[in-house]
Design a protein around this motif. Structure first.
Motif, PDB file in Angstrom:
ATOM      1  N   LYS A  25      30.196  38.910  47.326  1.00  0.00           N
ATOM      2  CA  LYS A  25      31.348  39.364  46.530  1.00  0.00           C
ATOM      3  C   LYS A  25      31.947  40.561  47.237  1.00  0.00           C
ATOM      4  O   LYS A  25      31.218  41.410  47.774  1.00  0.00           O
ATOM      5  CB  LYS A  25      30.869  39.814  45.141  1.00  0.00           C
ATOM      6  CG  LYS A  25      30.751  38.702  44.129  1.00  0.00           C
ATOM      7  CD  LYS A  25      32.093  38.361  43.516  1.00  0.00           C
ATOM      8  CE  LYS A  25      32.007  36.971  42.930  1.00  0.00           C
ATOM      9  NZ  LYS A  25      33.318  36.347  42.833  1.00  0.00           N
ATOM     10  N   ARG A  33      33.217  45.659  42.968  1.00  0.00           N
ATOM     11  CA  ARG A  33      32.882  44.533  42.112  1.00  0.00           C
ATOM     12  C   ARG A  33      33.033  44.916  40.648  1.00  0.00           C
ATOM     13  O   ARG A  33      33.033  46.097  40.302  1.00  0.00           O
ATOM     14  CB  ARG A  33      31.425  44.121  42.362  1.00  0.00           C
ATOM     15  CG  ARG A  33      31.220  43.601  43.774  1.00  0.00           C
ATOM     16  CD  ARG A  33      29.751  43.401  44.022  1.00  0.00           C
ATOM     17  NE  ARG A  33      29.521  42.858  45.355  1.00  0.00           N
ATOM     18  CZ  ARG A  33      28.315  42.775  45.896  1.00  0.00           C
ATOM     19  NH1 ARG A  33      27.251  43.200  45.229  1.00  0.00           N
ATOM     20  NH2 ARG A  33      28.167  42.270  47.096  1.00  0.00           N
ATOM     21  N   HIS A  34      33.120  43.888  39.833  1.00  0.00           N
ATOM     22  CA  HIS A  34      33.242  44.154  38.399  1.00  0.00           C
ATOM     23  C   HIS A  34      32.072  43.537  37.667  1.00  0.00           C
ATOM     24  O   HIS A  34      31.700  42.395  37.937  1.00  0.00           O
ATOM     25  CB  HIS A  34      34.565  43.613  37.870  1.00  0.00           C
ATOM     26  CG  HIS A  34      35.729  44.324  38.478  1.00  0.00           C
ATOM     27  ND1 HIS A  34      36.118  45.575  38.088  1.00  0.00           N
ATOM     28  CD2 HIS A  34      36.545  43.977  39.511  1.00  0.00           C
ATOM     29  CE1 HIS A  34      37.130  45.969  38.831  1.00  0.00           C
ATOM     30  NE2 HIS A  34      37.412  45.018  39.712  1.00  0.00           N
ATOM     31  N   ASP A  62      32.344  40.029  36.224  1.00  0.00           N
ATOM     32  CA  ASP A  62      32.595  38.907  37.119  1.00  0.00           C
ATOM     33  C   ASP A  62      31.663  37.737  36.788  1.00  0.00           C
ATOM     34  O   ASP A  62      30.462  37.912  36.630  1.00  0.00           O
ATOM     35  CB  ASP A  62      32.353  39.393  38.556  1.00  0.00           C
ATOM     36  CG  ASP A  62      32.719  38.332  39.571  1.00  0.00           C
ATOM     37  OD1 ASP A  62      33.724  38.546  40.269  1.00  0.00           O
ATOM     38  OD2 ASP A  62      31.997  37.325  39.657  1.00  0.00           O
ATOM     39  N   GLU A  63      32.251  36.542  36.701  1.00  0.00           N
ATOM     40  CA  GLU A  63      31.476  35.360  36.273  1.00  0.00           C
ATOM     41  C   GLU A  63      30.235  35.126  37.119  1.00  0.00           C
ATOM     42  O   GLU A  63      29.137  34.930  36.609  1.00  0.00           O
ATOM     43  CB  GLU A  63      32.354  34.104  36.359  1.00  0.00           C
ATOM     44  CG  GLU A  63      33.087  33.780  35.081  1.00  0.00           C
ATOM     45  CD  GLU A  63      33.958  32.555  35.262  1.00  0.00           C
ATOM     46  OE1 GLU A  63      33.528  31.650  36.009  1.00  0.00           O
ATOM     47  OE2 GLU A  63      35.059  32.524  34.672  1.00  0.00           O
ATOM     48  N   ASP A  64      30.429  35.146  38.430  1.00  0.00           N
ATOM     49  CA  ASP A  64      29.300  34.882  39.325  1.00  0.00           C
ATOM     50  C   ASP A  64      28.198  35.915  39.127  1.00  0.00           C
ATOM     51  O   ASP A  64      27.013  35.595  39.123  1.00  0.00           O
ATOM     52  CB  ASP A  64      29.769  34.913  40.785  1.00  0.00           C
ATOM     53  CG  ASP A  64      30.738  33.779  41.057  1.00  0.00           C
ATOM     54  OD1 ASP A  64      30.525  32.706  40.468  1.00  0.00           O
ATOM     55  OD2 ASP A  64      31.693  33.984  41.826  1.00  0.00           O
TER      56      ASP A  64
END
Ligand SMILES: Nc1ncnc2c1ncn2[C@@H]1O[C@H](COP(=O)(O)OP(=O)(O)OP(=O)(O)O)[C@@H](O)[C@H]1O
Ligand SMILES: [Mg+2]
Lengths: 273, 348
Positions: A245, A249-250, A253-255
């Motif tokens: 990623k 990053r957040h 985040d789905e992953d």
């Protein structure tokens, strides 16, 4: 789950040529077992731990408390030598401590008789470089936002500030490997967030290899390029998870959320979340 | 030891400092406070004044010189205290720093008056053993030169002995803490000889050394050296290994670890050792001077006893106390300066 493929491959001893062959990892931990003698019982702490770290990677080490994560960092720092197996860098097996591999301890362990500035300068002083690079000390002090506390003594700092000084004391040496043992453990949630971003930024610009021990899965996912999950003591690598990623990053985040569940399952907390 | 651990007691006279009265305190109570200070100053002044008047006016039961000088001295102090009281009414800022001495001044004044009356004036206390205050003053004025000489002689002996003892003890302690082989050889010796009171060596040392002077220096060094060695050693051994690890990962050599980690970390212990050693050195000093050295305060004391000169003995005792106390104070000052990083510096 990606059980480390390397483990199967390199159960034999490591020769210089086999290190060359494995894509020249910046750090190779080969089949390392370690333990301690407590009176007459032997406490097995690391059990055939095996992994490689490439140049510029940021590895997070996750695992239950007391499983041997700090011990692994001490081996990489060269403060101890493994009972069996080899820990090696590009320059060869690690035989002792070296300023190219700096460990930031779980406790800040600042020298109470030295002011903040002198605490940070100790590495340069020990190697006789201080005279030439005083500005470097000021730089890292600014980097961790403590330029106004250069003349404070450690007891005058808050826990989080002390951790930042401890980080600065490591960074000033310009290490090739930065070994971080829960460096943000004592910080409040907000400082922690900003320090996470700060460390990633420093890592991106300085280009060292980072090994970060943490208890916080989210922190591992936000910061690392790879997460190693360890089992209960004696620690074995349970999983080796790549986080592809871009930064920043957040956490939503789905992953990342999916990977967090994966890791939680590995650590035995599947249904709780 | 406990003197090193406990912090200074709250200053009992602190409440007399007007600048410390809290903002919330009502005006009336501040004024009442102020009045109490003035009354205290005047009472102290009266106590000193009466000590002077008793000395000057009442009839002596014996024959002591310097009564006039003592009376004048007491009256001067009395005047000063009176002035302080007055100044506090009009210029309280000027006298603020000395107000904390007022309670002690009162007690001292009363003590002197009682002392004067019970010795020189009434003979209540048995005569040769309890000289009046003017007799002590007489000793300081007429025999001060000899006392000063004795102080210097004692200080010379003491400083040489303490210096050698501290240096050797410190070096040995660091070496013991850093090298196992040294511990193997030194530990049994330290265990056997260390607990022996150094004065037990006196008769042998006077015989073995070329002069009693040299023997005393050796014994004082021994008295200081033992606690300094043991505490430096334990200080070095007690250093958190994490400090060494931090420095080692950053490229510190062994020599650097000793100089910049082990020694600074052990320093608080070293000072406890010095404090204990200094106390032991006073014992050796005075004993040696009483038993063989022909100079110093211990010698003076012995000499005064030989002449049954009780006033001289009291004067000598007072000087001794002041000297020892000043030396301990000096040690604590040095410690506070070197260990200024400590959170709550301990007070002497
Ligand atoms: N010097 C030592 N002597 C004896 N046992 C040790 C030593 N150092 C560590 N251990 C033991 O090794 C085990 C692993 O310790 P380690 O500090 O590596 O755990 P950790 O994974 O870092 O735990 P935590 O997350 O709680 O910090 C523990 O059981 C500990 O008791
Ligand atoms: Mg740990």
């Amino acid at each position: 789950m990606v059980e480390s493929a390397l483990r199967e491959r390199t159960s034999g001893e490591v020769s210089a040529s086999s290190l060359q062959a494995s894509l020249l990892p910046a750090l190779a931990v080969r089949d390392v077992s370690h333990g301690f003698f407590l009176r007459d019982t032997h406490l097995q702490v690391l059990d055939r731990v095996d992994f490689s770290v490439g140049v510029g990677e940021f590895i997070a080490l996750l695992g239950p408390s007391g499983c041997g994560k700090s011990t692994l960092l001490r081996l990489v720092a060269g403060l101890e030598t493994p009972v069996s197996g080899v820990v090696a860098t590009e320059e060869g097996p690690i035989l002792g401590p070296d300023p190219s591999r700096i460990l930031v301890f779980q406790d800040p362990t600042l020298f109470p008789w030295r002011k903040v500035w002198d605490n940070i300068a100790i590495g340069l002083e020990a190697r006789g470089l201080l005279r030439a690079s005083r500005a470097r000390v000021d730089d890292v002090l600014r980097l961790v936002g403590l330029q106004n506390f250069a003349n404070a003594y450690p007891h005058q700092l808050s826990g989080g500030m002390a951790q930042r000084v401890s980080l600065a004391r490591a960074l000033v040496n310009d290490p090739k490997f930065l070994l971080l043992d829960e460096p943000l453990g004592k910080l409040d949630a907000l400082t922690r967030l900003s320090m996470q971003g700060e460390i990633v930024r420093i890592w991106q610009s300085a280009g060292f290899v980072a090994l970060l021990v943490t208890h916080d899965i989210e922190e591992a996912l936000l910061m690392a390029t790879r997460v190693l999950v360890f089992s209960e003591r004696p620690a074995r690598i349970k999983a080796d998870i790549r986080i592809d990623k871009a930064y920043p990053r957040h956490r939503d985040d789905e992953d990342l959320v999916r990977q967090r569940h994966e890791i939680l399952t590995l650590l035995g907390h599947a249904s709780d979340w | 030891m406990s003197a090193l651990i406990s912090t200074r007691d709250a200053d009992p006279a602190g409440s007399f400092r007007p600048q410390e009265s809290t903002v919330s305190a009502s005006k009336k109570s501040v004024a009442g406070h102020s009045q109490a200070i003035v009354i205290l100053a005047f009472a102290a002044s009266a106590a000193w004044g009466s000590a002077g008047i008793i000395t000057q006016v009442a009839e002596d039961v014996g024959d002591w010189g310097r009564a006039t000088e003592f009376a004048i001295l007491a009256e001067v102090v009395s005047g000063l205290l009176f002035t302080i009281g007055l100044l506090h009414l009009f210029l309280p800022r000027i006298v603020a720093p000395v107000l904390r001495f007022l309670p002690w001044s009162l007690v001292l004044g009363l003590f002197l008056a009682a002392w004067e009356w019970s010795t020189a004036k009434s003979g209540l206390l048995p005569m040769p053993f309890f000289p009046p205050p003017q007799a002590l003053l007489e000793v300081f004025l007429d025999d001060g030169g000899k006392l000063l000489e004795s102080v210097l002689a004692s200080l010379e002996l003491l400083s040489l002995g303490v210096f050698f003892g501290a240096v050797v003890g410190f070096g040995l302690g660091v070496a013991l803490g850093c090298w196992k082989a040294i511990g193997y050889w030194m530990h049994p010796i330290l265990r056997l000889i260390g607990p022996l009171p150094p004065v037990a060596w006196l008769p042998l040392a006077f015989f073995a050394f070329p002069s009693s002077h040299a023997a005393s220096i050796f014994l004082i060094a021994l008295a200081v050296g033992f606690p300094v060695t043991i505490l430096t050693w334990s200080g070095v051994r007690g250093v958190d290994p994490a400090y060494y690890d931090v420095a080692r990962t950053m490229g510190a050599s062994r020599w650097f670890l000793i100089r910049k980690v082990a020694i600074p970390a052990a320093l608080p212990h070293v000072f406890i050792g010095l404090f204990m050693g200094l106390g032991a050195s006073f014992v050796v000093l005075v004993t040696a001077e009483m038993m063989g050295v022909k100079a110093g305060l211990g010698f003076y004391m012995n000499w005064a006893q030989g002449w049954a000169a009780y006033a001289n003995m009291y004067a000598c005792l007072l000087v001794m106390a002041l000297m020892c106390s000043s030396l301990v104070t000096l040690l604590f000052k040095v410690r506070d300066w070197l260990l200024s990083y400590q959170k709550n510096a301990l007070q002497w």
